[in-house]
Design an enzyme around this catalytic site. Structure first.
Site, PDB file in Angstrom:
ATOM      1  N   LYS A 215     -45.441 -15.678 -98.744  1.00  0.00           N
ATOM      2  CA  LYS A 215     -44.562 -16.408 -98.256  1.00  0.00           C
ATOM      3  C   LYS A 215     -43.810 -15.218 -97.149  1.00  0.00           C
ATOM      4  O   LYS A 215     -43.608 -14.333 -97.235  1.00  0.00           O
ATOM      5  CB  LYS A 215     -43.534 -16.823 -99.290  1.00  0.00           C
ATOM      6  CG  LYS A 215     -42.455 -17.448 -98.819  1.00  0.00           C
ATOM      7  CD  LYS A 215     -41.431 -17.866-100.047  1.00  0.00           C
ATOM      8  CE  LYS A 215     -40.212 -18.747 -99.426  1.00  0.00           C
ATOM      9  NZ  LYS A 215     -39.422 -19.178-100.617  1.00  0.00           N
TER      10      LYS A 215
ATOM     11  N   SER B  32     -38.412 -24.083-101.039  1.00  0.00           N
ATOM     12  CA  SER B  32     -38.599 -23.460 -99.663  1.00  0.00           C
ATOM     13  C   SER B  32     -39.998 -22.970 -99.533  1.00  0.00           C
ATOM     14  O   SER B  32     -40.317 -22.753 -98.538  1.00  0.00           O
ATOM     15  CB  SER B  32     -37.602 -22.377 -99.588  1.00  0.00           C
ATOM     16  OG  SER B  32     -37.509 -21.383-100.442  1.00  0.00           O
TER      17      SER B  32
ATOM     18  N   SER C  39     -37.554 -22.703-105.944  1.00  0.00           N
ATOM     19  CA  SER C  39     -38.396 -22.698-104.820  1.00  0.00           C
ATOM     20  C   SER C  39     -39.944 -22.621-104.707  1.00  0.00           C
ATOM     21  O   SER C  39     -40.629 -22.687-103.987  1.00  0.00           O
ATOM     22  CB  SER C  39     -37.930 -21.627-103.574  1.00  0.00           C
ATOM     23  OG  SER C  39     -36.752 -22.484-102.925  1.00  0.00           O
TER      24      SER C  39
HETATM   25  N1  GLN Z   1     -33.586 -25.692-102.987  1.00  0.00           N
HETATM   26  C1  GLN Z   1     -32.663 -24.514-103.344  1.00  0.00           C
HETATM   27  C2  GLN Z   1     -31.701 -24.354-102.178  1.00  0.00           C
HETATM   28  O1  GLN Z   1     -31.986 -24.500-101.257  1.00  0.00           O
HETATM   29  C3  GLN Z   1     -33.581 -23.350-103.730  1.00  0.00           C
HETATM   30  C4  GLN Z   1     -33.954 -22.688-102.723  1.00  0.00           C
HETATM   31  C5  GLN Z   1     -34.942 -21.632-103.443  1.00  0.00           C
HETATM   32  O2  GLN Z   1     -35.133 -21.378-104.611  1.00  0.00           O
HETATM   33  N2  GLN Z   1     -35.203 -20.425-102.556  1.00  0.00           N
HETATM   34  O3  GLN Z   1     -31.106 -23.324-102.127  1.00  0.00           O
END
Ligand code: GLN
Length: 503
Positions: free
Chosen positions: A79, A154, A178
């Site tokens: 990532k 994400s 995410s």
């Molecule tokens: N979707 C969540 C957010 O927008 C979690 C994101 C993540 O785990 N990096 O913060």
């Protein structure tokens, strides 16, 4: 043989038996990426030349009879929020579009020692903020099961590239879901380890008290293998824990006999898609049939988790993101003030930098996307004097209550089983203009981060439209072993993980 289709443990056998070379494996993956990735957009940066050089090096070692580890010569994607020396690391943001780190994250250092093949850096929501990989400055990433839907986020790129066979495994990060949510939507295995199990050194910070690096794999065995490689204390990360790392592959036993599976009643709420609910209830039946004991547990503060998270995470983000000022890192706004009007991109007065503060403001305005700006504003507000007690401190108290709920529940069971996401993958564009709807897609994953627990998402069904559905298995702190054993038993007795998307 279509080498890209295989798992790391299958490929390791071929490498050791000299039936395939790392060069062949890596080439087969890049050929597939080059042919099909334009449909998916799962990578921001590819590092083919470096990867092939490394593959040749591994092959030489094998031909000399040197011992290799279980992930040597295996192509893995990273990532783009994990620091890689000499390889651009953008975090999905324009503000880091030209940022080339001078150091490796600890997980990358470990990979290099084991001769892992790094394929490239994967697409993601900017600074890991989002649930759909639509908030990327490098274009949306698409779900290989249906390219009009999102892959989750994400870490959407890391999930999609494993689902599409553009990588054998990948790394992601999980702050509120995410890893698990995109794994669920792309039909792969995604593990978020206990907070402190894997070093965060070199993971670009979003919300430091919640962020954790974790894995995407095609099956549970690969998940255990990859966790073995990345887990452990690191003096460079003071929040990583001094605790022995067991050999996680020893937990891969097809045995649910002694497992007590907790089902939290608060996770079966209105608003969850009927097909998701059915898949989860079927999975619970499967566990029952396999001999597990099913117990009802209660996590009464679940309904406050999303609200608490959207105070705590933005508060930490607003502080962590203060460093992007156009001086230390990456992108800086251009001063076109001295150019004749015909060569100015926008309005003349907008492009003139009048002071250093003006330069910071313009850089951040142009460099950050909408969602990141929204979080910075939320966080700055929640931390400002007079509001700190009302919001931030209150949210921390709620966090403790949520942690206590889990402690109590785990007195009655070994693992807790829940849905990962209330819906299968949704359409691109469906939620992007409604942040609250988007935030709710993490309702079942966020409590786990607030409590610092480990959890996995594994394939457990498909919607009528053919989209994957994931099952979440949550464990006690540092009990990844029990999660893996439970997940492995489920996998060995079901077929969901064998289905592949047609792209
Ligand atoms: N979707 C969540 C957010 O927008 C979690 C994101 C993540 O785990 N990096 O913060």
């Amino acid at each position: 043989m279509e080498l890209y289709k295989l798992t790391a443990h299958e490929l390791n056998n071929l490498l050791v038996e000299k039936k395939a070379s790392s060069f062949e494996i890596t080439t087969s993956i890049y050929e597939r990426i080059e042919k099909l990735n334009k449909k998916i957009n799962s990578y921001i940066t590819l590092t083919k030349e470096l990867a092939l050089q490394k593959a040749e090096k591994v092959d030489k070692k094998i031909s000399k009879g040197e011992k290799i580890s279980s992930i040597s010569g295996i192509p893995i994607a990273i990532k783009d929020v994990i620091s890689t020396r000499d390889i651009r690391t953008t975090c999905g943001s324009k503000i880091l579009s030209n940022y080339i780190p001078i150091y490796d994250a600890t997980v990358i250092e470990k990979f290099k020692k084991e001769d892992v093949i790094i394929l490239g850096k994967t697409n993601m929501d900017e600074f890991a903020m989002g649930s759909s990989t639509e908030n990327s400055a490098y274009g949306v990433c698409r779900n290989p099961w249906n390219t009009s839907t999102i892959p989750g986020g994400s870490s959407g790129g890391s999930a999609a590239c494993v689902a599409a066979d553009f990588a054998i495994m990948s790394l992601g990060s999980d702050t509120g879901g995410s890893i698990r949510q995109p794994a669920s939507m792309c039909g792969v295995v995604g593990l978020k380890p206990t907070y402190g199990r894997v070093s965060r050194y070199g993971l670009v910070a979003f919300a430091s008290s919640l962020d954790q690096i974790g894995t995407f794999t095609k099956d549970i065995e690969d998940c255990a293998i990859l966790l073995n490689m990345i887990a452990g204390h690191d003096p460079m990360d003071s929040t990583s824990v001094v605790k022995e790392v067991p050999n996680y592959t020893q937990y891969l036993k097809n045995d649910a006999q002694k497992v007590k599976v907790g089902i939290p009643k608060e996770y079966f709420v209105k608003g969850t898609d009927k097909e998701v609910e059915k898949a989860i209830l079927n999975s619970i039946e499967t566990f029952k049939k396999l001999g597990a004991e099913i117990v009802e547990v209660s996590l009464p503060h679940t309904e406050y988790a999303v609200a608490a998270y959207y105070i705590i995470a933005p508060a930490e983000a607003s502080s962590n993101l203060a460093r992007y000022d156009g001086v230390h890192y990456g992108f800086r706004t251009e001063n076109r003030g001295h150019l004749p009007a015909s060569q100015q991109a926008g309005k003349t007065e907008d492009r003139k930098i009048s002071s250093i503060v003006d330069m910071y403001e313009k850089t951040r305005d142009e460099g950050f996307g909408e969602e990141v700006k929204r979080r910075i504003m939320l966080g700055t507000y929640a931390l400002s004097s007079g509001y700190y007690e009302a919001y931030y401190l209150k949210a921390l108290k709620v966090r403790t209550l949520i942690k206590n709920d889990f402690d109590k529940a785990f007195k009655k069971c070994d693992v807790i089983v829940t849905p990962v996401s209330p819906t299968p993958a949704f359409k691109i564009g469906e939620k992007i203009s409604d942040p609250l709807q988007m935030y709710l897609s993490d309702i079942f994953t966020i409590p786990v981060n607030l409590a610092g627990l480990p959890a996995i998402s594994i394939p457990c069904g498909f919607s009528k439209g053919g989209l994957p559905i994931g099952l979440q298995i949550i464990g006690k702190p540092f009990d990844e072993g029990q999660i893996l054993r439970t997940a492995y038993t489920f996998e060995q007795n079901t077929e969901y993980h064998n289905k592949k998307p047609k792209i």
